[in-house]
Write an enzyme that holds these catalytic residues in place. Sequence first.
Site, PDB file in Angstrom:
ATOM      1  N   LYS A 127       0.836  -1.204   0.000  1.00 60.88           N
ATOM      2  CA  LYS A 127       0.000   0.000   0.000  1.00 60.88           C
ATOM      3  C   LYS A 127       0.870   1.254   0.000  1.00 60.88           C
ATOM      4  O   LYS A 127       0.568   2.229  -0.695  1.00 60.88           O
ATOM      5  CB  LYS A 127      -0.936  -0.005   1.210  1.00 60.88           C
ATOM      6  CG  LYS A 127      -2.056  -1.023   1.109  1.00 60.88           C
ATOM      7  CD  LYS A 127      -2.916  -1.036   2.361  1.00 60.88           C
ATOM      8  CE  LYS A 127      -4.033  -2.063   2.256  1.00 60.88           C
ATOM      9  NZ  LYS A 127      -4.885  -2.108   3.466  1.00 60.88           N
ATOM     10  N   SER A 181       0.004  -3.962  10.774  1.00 55.37           N
ATOM     11  CA  SER A 181       1.302  -3.590  10.220  1.00 55.37           C
ATOM     12  C   SER A 181       1.217  -2.178   9.674  1.00 55.37           C
ATOM     13  O   SER A 181       0.203  -1.785   9.084  1.00 55.37           O
ATOM     14  CB  SER A 181       1.692  -4.560   9.106  1.00 55.37           C
ATOM     15  OG  SER A 181       2.918  -4.182   8.514  1.00 55.37           O
ATOM     16  N   GLY A 196      -1.161   1.327   6.330  1.00 59.43           N
ATOM     17  CA  GLY A 196      -1.358   0.311   7.363  1.00 59.43           C
ATOM     18  C   GLY A 196      -2.316  -0.770   6.902  1.00 59.43           C
ATOM     19  O   GLY A 196      -3.097  -0.563   5.970  1.00 59.43           O
ATOM     20  N   ASP A 197      -2.248  -1.908   7.577  1.00 61.97           N
ATOM     21  CA  ASP A 197      -3.188  -2.986   7.280  1.00 61.97           C
ATOM     22  C   ASP A 197      -3.428  -3.784   8.558  1.00 61.97           C
ATOM     23  O   ASP A 197      -2.483  -4.087   9.295  1.00 61.97           O
ATOM     24  CB  ASP A 197      -2.654  -3.914   6.190  1.00 61.97           C
ATOM     25  CG  ASP A 197      -3.737  -4.851   5.682  1.00 61.97           C
ATOM     26  OD1 ASP A 197      -4.627  -4.371   4.952  1.00 61.97           O
ATOM     27  OD2 ASP A 197      -3.709  -6.039   6.033  1.00 61.97           O
ATOM     28  N   THR A 198      -4.685  -4.095   8.807  1.00 61.39           N
ATOM     29  CA  THR A 198      -5.057  -4.842  10.006  1.00 61.39           C
ATOM     30  C   THR A 198      -5.572  -6.219   9.613  1.00 61.39           C
ATOM     31  O   THR A 198      -6.434  -6.345   8.744  1.00 61.39           O
ATOM     32  CB  THR A 198      -6.133  -4.080  10.808  1.00 61.39           C
ATOM     33  OG1 THR A 198      -5.611  -2.807  11.212  1.00 61.39           O
ATOM     34  CG2 THR A 198      -6.541  -4.874  12.048  1.00 61.39           C
TER      35      THR A 198
END
Length: 204
Positions: A64, A116, A79-81
Amino acid sequence: MSLDDSAADCPARLLVLASASPRRRDLLARINVVPDHICPADIDETPAKGELPRPYAIRMAQEKAAAAHLNDPCWILAGDTVVAAGRRILPKTETEDEALQCLEILSGRRHHVLTSICVRCPDGRLLSGLSDTIVQFKRLSRSEIAQYLATGEWQGKAGGYAIQGFAEAFVKRLSGSHSGVMGLPLLEARNLLISSGYLASTDL
C-alpha cells in the site's frame, strides 16, 4: 496510483495517508499528526497460497505504501489490520454471512489482531512496524451475534467486528495495543515517523 492535481505542489514535509479509514485519521490526530492528503491504495489484498497472517499483514502495508507514485519529497504512511484465528486469516467481511462465520469462530476464544504499518520516505526507503495484540472474546450467544450483526458495524471490518463500537463489550481480555486493534498502533506509528525523519523525537 498518483495524487490528483490538488496535491501536485506539495510542501517539503507533506504526509500522505494511504488509507481512506476515518479511524486512522482520528488516531493520528491523537499524536498531533494531520495528513496533508488522503490517497487510498488500490491493491489486490488476496492472501497468497499458504501465506501466514504476520507476513501477509507486513506485505499488505508495504504494498500500500509503495502503491502511491509521487515525484515530490513526500512521506507516505500505510497500514493494514489482519485478524488471525490460529494460522487462519479472517476476511474483511463484506456480507452478513461472512461476519456471522467470523463471530462464531471468535466466540469464546483468543485471537491475534496484527496491524502492520509502513512509512515510505522521500528517498524511497520503506520502514515497517507491526503490532500484535491478543484479544479474547467472551462466549457469544446466538442473540448477541444477531444483535451485533444488526448494527452493521461488521461491514468491511477485519474479522467481522469493530472494537471501537459495540464489539468492545465482547472483549474479555486484551493484551497489546488497543489503538492497534482499531487500525493504527500509535507507539509504532510515532516511532516510524520519527525514524523516517518526518517527526522530531520532541514532537508531541
